[in-house]
Design an enzyme around this catalytic site. Structure first.
Site, mmCIF file in Angstrom:
data_model
loop_
_atom_site.group_PDB
_atom_site.id
_atom_site.type_symbol
_atom_site.label_atom_id
_atom_site.label_comp_id
_atom_site.label_asym_id
_atom_site.label_seq_id
_atom_site.Cartn_x
_atom_site.Cartn_y
_atom_site.Cartn_z
ATOM 1 N N LYS A 118 3.701 9.707 -3.331
ATOM 2 C CA LYS A 118 4.893 9.499 -2.497
ATOM 3 C C LYS A 118 6.208 9.779 -3.246
ATOM 4 C CE LYS A 118 3.147 6.148 0.870
ATOM 5 N NZ LYS A 118 3.350 4.829 1.488
ATOM 6 N N ASP A 174 7.595 4.643 6.781
ATOM 7 C CA ASP A 174 7.083 3.287 6.518
ATOM 8 C C ASP A 174 8.105 2.218 6.925
ATOM 9 O OD1 ASP A 174 4.554 3.907 5.531
ATOM 10 O OD2 ASP A 174 5.269 4.156 3.476
HETATM 11 P P1 NAP Z 1 2.579 -1.430 -5.294
HETATM 12 O O1 NAP Z 1 3.796 -0.543 -5.341
HETATM 13 O O2 NAP Z 1 1.546 -1.296 -6.350
HETATM 14 O O3 NAP Z 1 3.111 -2.972 -5.288
HETATM 15 C C1 NAP Z 1 2.209 -4.046 -5.336
HETATM 16 C C2 NAP Z 1 2.955 -5.362 -5.130
HETATM 17 O O4 NAP Z 1 1.966 -6.402 -5.030
HETATM 18 C C3 NAP Z 1 3.878 -5.746 -6.281
HETATM 19 O O5 NAP Z 1 4.981 -6.438 -5.779
HETATM 20 C C4 NAP Z 1 2.972 -6.661 -7.119
HETATM 21 O O6 NAP Z 1 3.676 -7.585 -7.924
HETATM 22 C C5 NAP Z 1 2.243 -7.415 -6.019
HETATM 23 N N1 NAP Z 1 0.994 -7.987 -6.487
HETATM 24 C C6 NAP Z 1 -0.163 -7.335 -6.768
HETATM 25 N N2 NAP Z 1 -1.106 -8.220 -7.142
HETATM 26 C C7 NAP Z 1 -0.531 -9.454 -7.103
HETATM 27 C C8 NAP Z 1 -0.999 -10.770 -7.396
HETATM 28 N N3 NAP Z 1 -2.264 -11.002 -7.778
HETATM 29 N N4 NAP Z 1 -0.133 -11.793 -7.225
HETATM 30 C C9 NAP Z 1 1.135 -11.583 -6.808
HETATM 31 N N5 NAP Z 1 1.642 -10.356 -6.529
HETATM 32 C C10 NAP Z 1 0.815 -9.300 -6.686
HETATM 33 O O7 NAP Z 1 1.797 -1.271 -3.909
HETATM 34 P P2 NAP Z 1 2.429 -0.901 -2.467
HETATM 35 O O8 NAP Z 1 2.365 0.554 -2.265
HETATM 36 O O9 NAP Z 1 3.747 -1.585 -2.342
HETATM 37 O O10 NAP Z 1 1.330 -1.543 -1.473
HETATM 38 C C11 NAP Z 1 1.164 -2.950 -1.367
HETATM 39 C C12 NAP Z 1 0.199 -3.293 -0.226
HETATM 40 O O11 NAP Z 1 0.730 -2.824 1.008
HETATM 41 C C13 NAP Z 1 -1.194 -2.635 -0.331
HETATM 42 O O12 NAP Z 1 -2.145 -3.615 0.047
HETATM 43 C C14 NAP Z 1 -1.157 -1.515 0.683
HETATM 44 O O13 NAP Z 1 -2.454 -1.215 1.211
HETATM 45 C C15 NAP Z 1 -0.270 -2.139 1.753
HETATM 46 N N6 NAP Z 1 0.411 -1.150 2.615
HETATM 47 C C16 NAP Z 1 0.238 -1.244 3.959
HETATM 48 C C17 NAP Z 1 0.895 -0.369 4.806
HETATM 49 C C18 NAP Z 1 0.693 -0.473 6.298
HETATM 50 O O14 NAP Z 1 1.087 0.465 7.002
HETATM 51 N N7 NAP Z 1 0.144 -1.555 6.820
HETATM 52 C C19 NAP Z 1 1.749 0.626 4.279
HETATM 53 C C20 NAP Z 1 1.923 0.684 2.889
HETATM 54 C C21 NAP Z 1 1.246 -0.216 2.065
HETATM 55 P P3 NAP Z 1 4.110 -7.211 -9.436
HETATM 56 O O15 NAP Z 1 5.367 -6.433 -9.303
HETATM 57 O O16 NAP Z 1 4.292 -8.531 -10.076
HETATM 58 O O17 NAP Z 1 2.986 -6.412 -10.032
#
Ligand code: NAP
Length: 281
Positions: free
Chosen positions: A69, A111
């Site tokens: 992305k 998004d």
């Molecule tokens: P990302 O950039 O890797 O960010 C992950 C986030 O989750 C960070 O804020 C991270 O905190 C936090 N995190 C991960 N493990 C954690 C834990 N054990 N405890 C507390 N915080 C934790 O990922 P992303 O692209 O933002 O995606 C995040 C989620 O959104 C995924 O599950 C993805 O499938 C979902 N998503 C859904 C849609 C939809 O259309 N429904 C669209 C996009 C994404 P730290 O900064 O502390 O590591």
């Protein structure tokens, strides 16, 4: 499906991409509107090679997912100002110039719109307060979409520095985990991967605090009913699952590519049906 020389090509590039729900959603929409088109998943290592190939093969548009992305920015001829602000592109549109046959690549982000539309179905956004868990790529898009709709956003994240950075970038509020008990807001959104398979017993907030919120949205969609949503429902909150954002961001992509109004019901049914099939495997 009758694939022929005039079939419009769409797809998703990412790595991995096999789990993506976008193909079922977009293929159902194309079929419902009798559009001669097909949407395919493509596992891609090199974005540079992929963009060259997609242009040469005559693709009309593709979705972009993790990890491309941000890296896609180097290969765009035009970037939507919102995608530029968010720093992530999840949608490409290829356009061919009729005079010289040159294909240009246009990047968008849908998004932020997906999250905003999912919430707007259930709550008045202007002047509402929202607590957003997370500071990753999805958090940035969600917080942006809400902030632009007039929501007073506060972000909270496990790694506090990242939440501070997001808050300062957007000009919104910031909270620590130690502040959680004192926060009251109309909206709570989980944009972290907490609660996602295989860690389905995890949640971002103690259940006794959920009564401080009216609407709780989780953007995790595997599983659809996360622990957060189950507990929020028990506290009487309106709950919104991760399919809502997925659906609306996909619908916005469909409109960019085809110029047609997306068949939302068909798309949602296709997503639900596919998730049910996967749960039963
Ligand atoms: P990302 O950039 O890797 O960010 C992950 C986030 O989750 C960070 O804020 C991270 O905190 C936090 N995190 C991960 N493990 C954690 C834990 N054990 N405890 C507390 N915080 C934790 O990922 P992303 O692209 O933002 O995606 C995040 C989620 O959104 C995924 O599950 C993805 O499938 C979902 N998503 C859904 C849609 C939809 O259309 N429904 C669209 C996009 C994404 P730290 O900064 O502390 O590591």
């Amino acid at each position: 499906m009758n694939i022929n020389g005039k079939t419009a090509l769409y797809g998703i590039i990412g790595n991995p991409v096999g789990h993506s729900l976008s193909p079922v959603m977009h293929n159902a929409a194309l079929k419902a509107l009798s559009i001669n088109g097909v949407y395919v998943p493509m596992n891609v290592e090199s974005v540079a090679n992929a963009v060259t190939g997609l242009k040469e093969l005559g693709f009309n548009g593709v979705s972009i997912t993790i990890p491309h992305k941000e890296t896609i920015f180097d290969f765009l001829d035009w970037i939507d100002p919102v995608a530029e602000r968010i720093g992530a592109v999840n949608t490409l549109l290829f356009q061919k110039n009729a005079e010289d046959n040159l294909v240009t690549t246009h990047g968008f982000n849908t998004d932020w719109l997906g999250a905003r539309m999912a919430l707007a179905d259930h709550v008045t956004l202007k002047n509402a307060r929202a607590l957003v868990f997370g500071a990753g790529g999805a958090a940035k898009a969600v917080a942006y979409g809400l902030h632009e709709a007039g929501v007073k956003v506060q972000v909270v994240n496990r790694t506090e520095d990242k939440a501070r950075e997001l808050a300062s970038w957007l000009g919104c509020g910031f909270a620590s985990y130690s502040d959680l008990a004192s926060i009251q807001a109309e909206i709570l959104v989980n944009t972290t991967s907490v609660g996602m398979v295989p860690n389905i017993d995890e949640t971002v907030i103690p259940p006794e605090l959920l009564g401080n919120f009216e609407v709780v949205m989780d953007i995790v969609y595997a599983p659809l009913q996360t622990r957060l949503l189950r507990e929020a429902s028990q506290k009487g909150c309106i709950v919104i699952d991760g399919l809502a954002m997925l659906l609306y961001q996909g619908a916005a992509q469909f409109e960019i590519w085809t110029g047609q109004r997306p068949p939302l019901n068909v798309m949602r049914e296709a997503l639900e049906h596919e998730l049910l099939l996967r749960e039963n495997i």
